[in-house]
Design a protein around this motif. Structure first.
Motif, PDB file in Angstrom:
ATOM      1  N   UNK A  51       9.783  15.767  47.906  1.00  0.00           N
ATOM      2  CA  UNK A  51      10.604  15.179  48.971  1.00  0.00           C
ATOM      3  C   UNK A  51      11.736  14.373  48.346  1.00  0.00           C
ATOM      4  N   UNK A  52      11.784  13.067  48.640  1.00  0.00           N
ATOM      5  CA  UNK A  52      12.893  12.256  48.113  1.00  0.00           C
ATOM      6  C   UNK A  52      12.523  11.520  46.833  1.00  0.00           C
ATOM      7  N   UNK A  53      11.422  11.929  46.180  1.00  0.00           N
ATOM      8  CA  UNK A  53      11.006  11.281  44.942  1.00  0.00           C
ATOM      9  C   UNK A  53      11.105  12.250  43.779  1.00  0.00           C
ATOM     10  N   UNK A  54      11.476  11.703  42.629  1.00  0.00           N
ATOM     11  CA  UNK A  54      11.531  12.457  41.379  1.00  0.00           C
ATOM     12  C   UNK A  54      10.698  11.672  40.376  1.00  0.00           C
ATOM     13  N   UNK A  55       9.504  12.183  40.077  1.00  0.00           N
ATOM     14  CA  UNK A  55       8.490  11.453  39.324  1.00  0.00           C
ATOM     15  C   UNK A  55       8.361  12.054  37.934  1.00  0.00           C
ATOM     16  N   UNK A  56       8.531  11.234  36.915  1.00  0.00           N
ATOM     17  CA  UNK A  56       8.361  11.677  35.530  1.00  0.00           C
ATOM     18  C   UNK A  56       7.048  11.119  34.988  1.00  0.00           C
ATOM     19  N   UNK A  57       6.180  12.005  34.522  1.00  0.00           N
ATOM     20  CA  UNK A  57       4.921  11.583  33.920  1.00  0.00           C
ATOM     21  C   UNK A  57       5.089  11.541  32.406  1.00  0.00           C
ATOM     22  N   UNK A  58       5.000  10.338  31.846  1.00  0.00           N
ATOM     23  CA  UNK A  58       5.192  10.051  30.415  1.00  0.00           C
ATOM     24  C   UNK A  58       6.614  10.411  29.960  1.00  0.00           C
ATOM     25  N   UNK A  59       6.997   9.927  28.778  1.00  0.00           N
ATOM     26  CA  UNK A  59       8.391  10.139  28.346  1.00  0.00           C
ATOM     27  C   UNK A  59       8.568  10.145  26.837  1.00  0.00           C
ATOM     28  N   UNK A  60       7.493  10.350  26.077  1.00  0.00           N
ATOM     29  CA  UNK A  60       7.616  10.514  24.641  1.00  0.00           C
ATOM     30  C   UNK A  60       7.901   9.226  23.886  1.00  0.00           C
ATOM     31  N   UNK A  61       8.331   9.366  22.625  1.00  0.00           N
ATOM     32  CA  UNK A  61       8.559   8.223  21.736  1.00  0.00           C
ATOM     33  C   UNK A  61       9.860   7.488  22.007  1.00  0.00           C
ATOM     34  N   UNK A  62      10.832   8.158  22.627  1.00  0.00           N
ATOM     35  CA  UNK A  62      12.157   7.561  22.739  1.00  0.00           C
ATOM     36  C   UNK A  62      12.912   7.670  21.424  1.00  0.00           C
ATOM     37  N   UNK A  63      14.022   6.934  21.311  1.00  0.00           N
ATOM     38  CA  UNK A  63      14.860   7.047  20.104  1.00  0.00           C
ATOM     39  C   UNK A  63      15.306   5.706  19.528  1.00  0.00           C
ATOM     40  N   UNK A  64      14.675   4.618  19.975  1.00  0.00           N
ATOM     41  CA  UNK A  64      15.179   3.305  19.559  1.00  0.00           C
ATOM     42  C   UNK A  64      14.550   2.774  18.270  1.00  0.00           C
ATOM     43  N   UNK A  65      13.467   3.413  17.798  1.00  0.00           N
ATOM     44  CA  UNK A  65      12.786   2.904  16.612  1.00  0.00           C
ATOM     45  C   UNK A  65      13.595   3.205  15.353  1.00  0.00           C
ATOM     46  N   UNK A  66      13.180   2.620  14.257  1.00  0.00           N
ATOM     47  CA  UNK A  66      13.909   2.752  12.991  1.00  0.00           C
ATOM     48  C   UNK A  66      13.691   4.122  12.358  1.00  0.00           C
ATOM     49  N   UNK A  67      14.571   4.445  11.428  1.00  0.00           N
ATOM     50  CA  UNK A  67      14.431   5.693  10.682  1.00  0.00           C
ATOM     51  C   UNK A  67      13.100   5.708   9.922  1.00  0.00           C
ATOM     52  N   UNK A  68      12.696   4.561   9.393  1.00  0.00           N
ATOM     53  CA  UNK A  68      11.418   4.465   8.693  1.00  0.00           C
ATOM     54  C   UNK A  68      10.260   4.804   9.622  1.00  0.00           C
ATOM     55  N   UNK A  69      10.298   4.280  10.838  1.00  0.00           N
ATOM     56  CA  UNK A  69       9.246   4.546  11.818  1.00  0.00           C
ATOM     57  C   UNK A  69       9.134   6.041  12.088  1.00  0.00           C
ATOM     58  N   UNK A  70      10.250   6.676  12.405  1.00  0.00           N
ATOM     59  CA  UNK A  70      10.209   8.103  12.724  1.00  0.00           C
ATOM     60  C   UNK A  70       9.845   8.939  11.503  1.00  0.00           C
ATOM     61  N   UNK A  71      10.079   8.422  10.316  1.00  0.00           N
ATOM     62  CA  UNK A  71       9.723   9.142   9.102  1.00  0.00           C
ATOM     63  C   UNK A  71       8.241   9.402   8.967  1.00  0.00           C
ATOM     64  N   UNK A  72       7.419   8.596   9.640  1.00  0.00           N
ATOM     65  CA  UNK A  72       5.972   8.793   9.589  1.00  0.00           C
ATOM     66  C   UNK A  72       5.517   9.997  10.428  1.00  0.00           C
ATOM     67  N   UNK A  73       6.377  10.456  11.335  1.00  0.00           N
ATOM     68  CA  UNK A  73       5.945  11.413  12.356  1.00  0.00           C
ATOM     69  C   UNK A  73       6.635  12.772  12.257  1.00  0.00           C
ATOM     70  N   UNK A  74       7.464  12.988  11.251  1.00  0.00           N
ATOM     71  CA  UNK A  74       7.972  14.327  10.933  1.00  0.00           C
ATOM     72  C   UNK A  74       8.464  15.073  12.183  1.00  0.00           C
ATOM     73  N   UNK A  75       9.432  14.490  12.872  1.00  0.00           N
ATOM     74  CA  UNK A  75       9.944  15.134  14.072  1.00  0.00           C
ATOM     75  C   UNK A  75      10.557  16.495  13.737  1.00  0.00           C
ATOM     76  N   UNK A  76      10.379  17.448  14.627  1.00  0.00           N
ATOM     77  CA  UNK A  76      10.893  18.797  14.401  1.00  0.00           C
ATOM     78  C   UNK A  76      11.335  19.413  15.736  1.00  0.00           C
ATOM     79  N   UNK A  77      12.223  20.408  15.639  1.00  0.00           N
ATOM     80  CA  UNK A  77      12.723  21.075  16.837  1.00  0.00           C
ATOM     81  C   UNK A  77      13.938  20.373  17.418  1.00  0.00           C
ATOM     82  N   UNK A  78      14.525  20.987  18.418  1.00  0.00           N
ATOM     83  CA  UNK A  78      15.772  20.503  19.021  1.00  0.00           C
ATOM     84  C   UNK A  78      15.572  19.905  20.401  1.00  0.00           C
ATOM     85  N   UNK A  79      14.339  19.613  20.763  1.00  0.00           N
ATOM     86  CA  UNK A  79      14.061  19.149  22.118  1.00  0.00           C
ATOM     87  C   UNK A  79      14.254  17.641  22.247  1.00  0.00           C
TER      88      UNK A  79
END
Length: 286
Positions: A51-79
């Motif tokens: 109807x008039x609602x748009x509901x998002x369930x969860x939203x991942x890690x985001x992008x605000x953390x440091x390069x060091x932080x993301x280095x622990x998690x080996x991000x891959x892909x273009x999504x």
């Protein structure tokens, strides 16, 4: 009602941590590891247009953390979340409700972003209510030492400070029917206190957003419990209850963290509940 899979990004986690006491010689058959023992993990979120609602369930890690932080998690892909929303004609400002299954950083980190000049943190969905529950919120904001590294205050406290936070009520038993977002919720305490598993009625079927109750299809056997879970024996019992219900009623299980299996159904076998069929999201949502 329309449903859309939203890929907020892929990353890797240690296979041993993901499967707890299960030996690698067994779990690598379904979840093969790389040379660093890391396995593929997705952040597959779900968008509900109702109807008039748009509901998002969860939203991942985001992008605000440091390069060091993301280095622990080996991000891959273009999504990423924004490109996935755009694919279906939406923008994050269109979101009316953000439902957080729990507040571990890989499920809620995208809730908060830096402002334009990086002087303060702000909600990334300015027109949305953010949904949690009081028990889990207290658990996350007063974290135990085991989970403290997963509950990052920069992901959590700005939600409350924004005035956009709302709580669901807690049921007397483990299923809340008729929640404020028009879907049922199964509450599970093994992974973390009062994790919420949404059960969405869709075209006569039930879509269960599995979050960390069933991270991947490889976790179907009951003893296959993550090392991250705070109460593994409770997880085992909750999985048994839920998977029996899913097999009895032919639920479609939407897998948030399985990078290679999107939706599955399960069936009863002599060995317990096991995989029945595997589907792409477009097979079910179109």
């Amino acid at each position: 009602m329309n449903l859309f899979p939203i890929n907020a990004g892929n990353f890797k986690l240690d296979g041993g941590a993901m499967f707890g006491v299960v030996p690698k010689s067994i779990w690598q058959k379904t979840n093969p590891a790389d040379a660093n023992n890391m396995i593929d993990i997705a952040s597959r979120c779900l968008l509900i247009e109702d109807a008039n609602r748009l509901i998002l369930i969860d939203n991942g890690m985001g992008n605000k953390q440091s390069e060091k932080f993301f280095g622990y998690y080996y991000q891959w892909g273009d999504f990423n979340l924004d490109s996935s929303l755009k694919q279906y004609g939406f923008h994050r400002d269109d979101i009316t409700d953000v439902f957080l299954t729990h507040l571990h950083f890989d499920h809620c980190g995208g809730s908060i972003q830096w402002n334009k000049d990086k002087t303060r943190l702000e909600t990334a969905f300015k027109n949305a209510h953010f949904w949690s529950n009081e028990n889990h919120w207290k658990w996350a904001t007063e974290p135990n030492r085991r989970e403290k590294a997963s509950f990052l205050k920069e992901n959590i406290l700005p939600i409350e400070e924004s005035g956009q936070l709302k709580f669901t009520t807690l049921p007397e038993q483990n299923i809340l029917e008729g929640s404020p977002l028009n879907f049922d919720i199964f509450f599970a305490d093994g992974h973390t206190e009062k994790q919420m598993i949404p059960l969405i009625k869709y075209k006569g079927n039930t879509i269960a957003f599995m979050a960390d109750l069933l991270p991947t299809a490889g976790h179907l056997p009951l003893p296959y419990v993550m090392g991250y879970d705070t109460r593994p024996l409770l997880t085992l019992n909750e999985k048994e209850t839920f998977l029996n219900m899913a097999a009895d009623h032919n639920f479609y299980l939407f897998l948030e963290h399985d990078a290679h299996n999107e939706i599955i159904t399960v069936r009863h076998t002599e060995k317990g509940v096991r995989l029945k069929e595997n589907f792409k999201t477009q097979d079910i949502f179109n």
